[in-house]
Design a protein around this motif. Structure first.
Motif, short mmCIF file in Angstrom:
data_model
loop_
_atom_site.label_atom_id
_atom_site.label_comp_id
_atom_site.label_asym_id
_atom_site.label_seq_id
_atom_site.Cartn_x
_atom_site.Cartn_y
_atom_site.Cartn_z
N THR A 1 22.49 5.02 -0.16
CA THR A 1 21.94 5.02 1.24
C THR A 1 21.38 6.44 1.64
O THR A 1 20.25 6.74 1.91
CB THR A 1 22.73 4.60 2.28
OG1 THR A 1 23.75 5.12 2.41
CG2 THR A 1 22.90 3.06 2.01
N GLN B 1 5.56 -3.01 3.37
CA GLN B 1 6.87 -3.89 3.14
C GLN B 1 8.01 -3.43 2.80
O GLN B 1 9.00 -3.79 3.25
CB GLN B 1 6.33 -5.22 2.42
CG GLN B 1 5.19 -5.82 2.91
CD GLN B 1 3.65 -5.34 2.33
OE1 GLN B 1 3.75 -4.32 1.76
NE2 GLN B 1 2.83 -6.09 2.35
N ALA C 1 9.64 -0.80 5.14
CA ALA C 1 10.24 -1.62 6.01
C ALA C 1 11.67 -2.10 5.72
O ALA C 1 12.71 -2.10 6.43
CB ALA C 1 9.47 -2.78 6.81
N TRP C 2 11.62 -2.73 4.36
CA TRP C 2 13.16 -3.40 4.04
C TRP C 2 13.90 -2.22 3.51
O TRP C 2 15.18 -2.68 4.16
CB TRP C 2 12.47 -4.29 2.84
CG TRP C 2 13.57 -4.87 1.92
CD1 TRP C 2 14.35 -5.84 2.29
CD2 TRP C 2 14.16 -4.40 0.40
NE1 TRP C 2 15.40 -6.14 1.56
CE2 TRP C 2 15.14 -5.34 0.31
CE3 TRP C 2 13.73 -3.60 -0.32
CZ2 TRP C 2 15.83 -5.36 -0.92
CZ3 TRP C 2 14.36 -3.48 -1.60
CH2 TRP C 2 15.50 -4.34 -1.85
N ALA D 1 14.16 0.83 5.01
CA ALA D 1 14.42 1.22 6.25
C ALA D 1 15.61 0.44 6.95
O ALA D 1 16.67 0.92 7.55
CB ALA D 1 13.27 1.54 7.01
N SER D 2 15.29 -0.84 7.02
CA SER D 2 16.26 -1.65 7.75
C SER D 2 17.57 -1.78 6.91
O SER D 2 18.60 -1.77 7.71
CB SER D 2 15.85 -3.21 7.87
OG SER D 2 15.53 -3.79 6.70
N TYR D 3 17.64 -1.53 5.67
CA TYR D 3 18.83 -1.79 5.06
C TYR D 3 19.78 -0.24 5.22
O TYR D 3 20.88 -0.09 5.18
CB TYR D 3 18.67 -1.69 3.38
CG TYR D 3 19.67 -1.94 2.65
CD1 TYR D 3 20.33 -2.99 2.36
CD2 TYR D 3 20.49 -0.72 2.08
CE1 TYR D 3 21.57 -3.15 1.71
CE2 TYR D 3 21.42 -0.79 1.12
CZ TYR D 3 22.03 -2.01 1.08
OH TYR D 3 23.25 -2.25 0.41
N ASP E 1 19.44 1.69 7.78
CA ASP E 1 19.70 1.62 9.09
C ASP E 1 21.21 0.72 9.56
O ASP E 1 22.08 0.88 10.04
CB ASP E 1 18.90 0.87 10.05
CG ASP E 1 17.69 1.83 10.50
OD1 ASP E 1 17.84 3.00 10.23
OD2 ASP E 1 16.38 1.32 11.01
N GLU E 2 21.25 -0.26 8.78
CA GLU E 2 22.28 -1.25 8.55
C GLU E 2 23.56 -0.56 7.92
O GLU E 2 24.84 -0.72 8.36
CB GLU E 2 22.14 -2.65 8.11
CG GLU E 2 23.26 -3.54 8.25
CD GLU E 2 22.91 -4.89 7.70
OE1 GLU E 2 23.75 -5.75 7.24
OE2 GLU E 2 21.79 -5.24 7.81
#
Length: 178
Positions: free
Chosen positions: A61, A120, A123-124, A126-128, A130-131
């Motif tokens: 990450t 797409q 966003a995928w 970035a969300s990963y 963030d989590e």
């Protein structure tokens, strides 16, 4: 995430290379393909070469954060040359990690192409991030005081030597200058 890789074949600029190949885009969620011709414009042709998985890992990450923070976020297409003239390049993988791409470019055998990340995929990832991303605090390593050895100029205490280790070497049989 399955990602299709599009390679562009264009005329070479030297007499030694008839054609130049480069990765121009990725197609997120693409179906499998095997060198499918997408378009031709004069001498320039675009091929959907293959579809490979874009895999992201929790341990990488930090690299994804670095890649997403770039002026133009990119993914990296790693290719190898083949001996087949009909399919001159083989796509090894697609990665979102600039660190992994650097490792592949260091070996000198692989071709690493930087391709702009689609919204797409951005966003995928970035969300990963963030989590799963956790900032690691920098901890400076300190020396162990009990392991430090006193320097006396004689060198390693385990080797018997009565003179200074920094003296100039002498040839066998030569006398010191008076």
């Amino acid at each position: 995430m399955p990602v299709g890789v599009v390679l562009r074949k264009s005329p070479g600029v030297t007499k030694w290379a008839k054609f130049a190949w480069r990765a121009v885009c990725i197609l997120p969620g693409a179906d499998p393909a095997d060198w499918k011709l997408l378009r031709t414009d004069g001498d320039v042709s675009d091929y959907h070469v293959t579809t490979v998985p874009l895999t992201i890992y929790r341990t990488d990450t930090e690299a994804y954060v670095h890649g997403l923070a770039a002026n133009v976020p990119c993914v990296y297409v790693i290719c190898r040359e083949t001996s087949d003239p009909a399919k001159p390049l083989e796509v090894v993988m697609v990665t979102a990690s600039p660190y992994e791409a650097q490792d592949y470019s260091d070996n000198g055998e692989d071709i690493v192409e930087k391709v702009m990340m689609t919204p797409q995929v951005h966003a995928w990832i970035a969300s990963y991030v963030d989590e799963h991303h956790e900032e690691e605090a920098f901890v400076k390593r300190r020396r162990d005081k009990h392991r430090e050895h006193k320097q006396d100029g004689i060198g390693d205490a385990r080797i018997s030597q009565t003179t200074d280790v920094y003296r100039a070497p002498r040839r066998a049989g030569s006398e010191p200058a008076q």
